[in-house]
Design an enzyme around this catalytic site. Structure first.
Site, short mmCIF file in Angstrom:
data_model
loop_
_atom_site.label_atom_id
_atom_site.label_comp_id
_atom_site.label_asym_id
_atom_site.label_seq_id
_atom_site.Cartn_x
_atom_site.Cartn_y
_atom_site.Cartn_z
N SER A 85 4.96 6.72 2.30
CA SER A 85 5.57 5.42 2.59
C SER A 85 4.87 4.34 1.78
CB SER A 85 5.39 5.06 4.07
OG SER A 85 5.84 6.09 4.92
N HIS A 125 0.93 5.09 1.46
CA HIS A 125 0.27 5.89 2.50
C HIS A 125 0.93 7.27 2.54
CE1 HIS A 125 -1.98 6.67 6.13
NE2 HIS A 125 -0.87 7.15 6.67
N ASP A 166 -2.00 0.33 8.47
CA ASP A 166 -0.77 1.05 8.11
C ASP A 166 0.42 0.63 8.97
OD1 ASP A 166 -2.29 2.47 6.24
OD2 ASP A 166 -2.83 4.00 7.69
N ASN A 171 0.85 -1.19 0.00
CA ASN A 171 0.00 0.00 0.00
C ASN A 171 0.88 1.23 0.00
OD1 ASN A 171 -2.39 1.61 0.38
ND2 ASN A 171 -1.83 1.84 2.54
C1 GAR Z 1 -2.95 9.02 -2.25
O1 GAR Z 1 -2.43 10.20 -1.70
C2 GAR Z 1 -2.65 7.84 -1.36
O2 GAR Z 1 -1.41 7.93 -0.70
C3 GAR Z 1 -3.78 7.93 -0.37
O3 GAR Z 1 -4.90 8.29 -1.13
C4 GAR Z 1 -4.47 9.05 -2.27
C5 GAR Z 1 -5.04 8.39 -3.49
O4 GAR Z 1 -4.80 9.18 -4.63
N1 GAR Z 1 -3.97 6.68 0.32
C6 GAR Z 1 -4.39 6.59 1.56
O5 GAR Z 1 -4.65 7.56 2.25
C7 GAR Z 1 -4.50 5.18 2.08
N2 GAR Z 1 -4.66 5.18 3.49
P1 GAR Z 1 -4.91 8.55 -6.08
O6 GAR Z 1 -6.29 7.90 -6.18
O7 GAR Z 1 -4.80 9.72 -7.00
O8 GAR Z 1 -3.80 7.55 -6.25
#
Ligand code: GAR
Length: 187
Positions: free
Chosen positions: A135, A108, A144, A106
């Protein structure tokens, strides 16, 4: 003989910019399936347009085990070996994580172990941190909490809001995730 290419399945819920980065920078792995829990996720539309195999299953109105069994079947049908979560905003059950133990990663938007969960950028600014980041980690039953495979740091600038910081961190995510996924598939 060419090195084997790992088949990766991506789970997403929204915009899908990390999925796009994984597709566009794929090396040593290929995207075998893009699956979403939201029918209107922008990412799934992009994946479809780009000729990738896609899958949608609504989690609404069915037991979580059935929802996850449907995803599992789609992953198996597409011979997925590694799962990359890319903005997938739903908790996977312990059973699902156990079935795919050590094979789910994942991204994060924080420097773990700091700021697990949501609102990471607001919390980093509120804490007065000078540095934020992202990360890539192995997914375990602990939110996480799995092994951190790679991180990228981003400065927090005077006047940053959660949105301006998120934009800067997202650019770092797009550089970090494809590299770490390729390394993970090779190990
Ligand atoms: C990203 O910033 C990712 O790191 C976060 O959601 C966003 C998705 O953007 N993920 C989390 O918060 C997971 N806990 P994207 O759909 O444009 O890739």
């Amino acid at each position: 003989m060419a090195a084997p290419v790992t088949r990766v399945g991506i789970l997403l819920s929204g915009r899908g910019s990390n999925m796009m980065a994984l597709v566009e920078q794929a090396s040593g792995y290929e995207i075998a399936l893009v699956a979403s829990d939201k029918p209107d996720a922008a990412g799934i539309g992009w994946a479809r347009k780009h000729g990738l195999a896609t899958f949608f299953q609504s989690p609404k109105g069915i037991p979580k085990a059935d929802y996850e069994a449907a995803i599992d079947a789609a992953l198996d049908a597409n011979e997925v070996e590694i799962i990359a979560l890319a903005g997938y905003m739903r908790l996977l059950s312990d059973d699902f994580v156990a079935r795919w133990r050590g094979k789910i990663i994942n991204i994060h938007p924080s420097l773990l172990p700091k700021y697990k969960g949501l609102d990471t950028h607001a919390r980093a600014i509120e804490a007065g941190d000078a540095v934020a980041g992202c990360s890539v980690h192995v997914v375990t039953e602990e939110l996480d909490g799995g092994e951190v495979l790679g991180q990228a740091e981003v400065p927090i600038l005077p006047g940053d809001t959660p949105d301006t910081l998120a934009t800067r961190v997202l650019a770092a995510e797009h550089r970090l995730y494809p590299r770490v996924l390729a390394e993970f598939c090779a190990r």
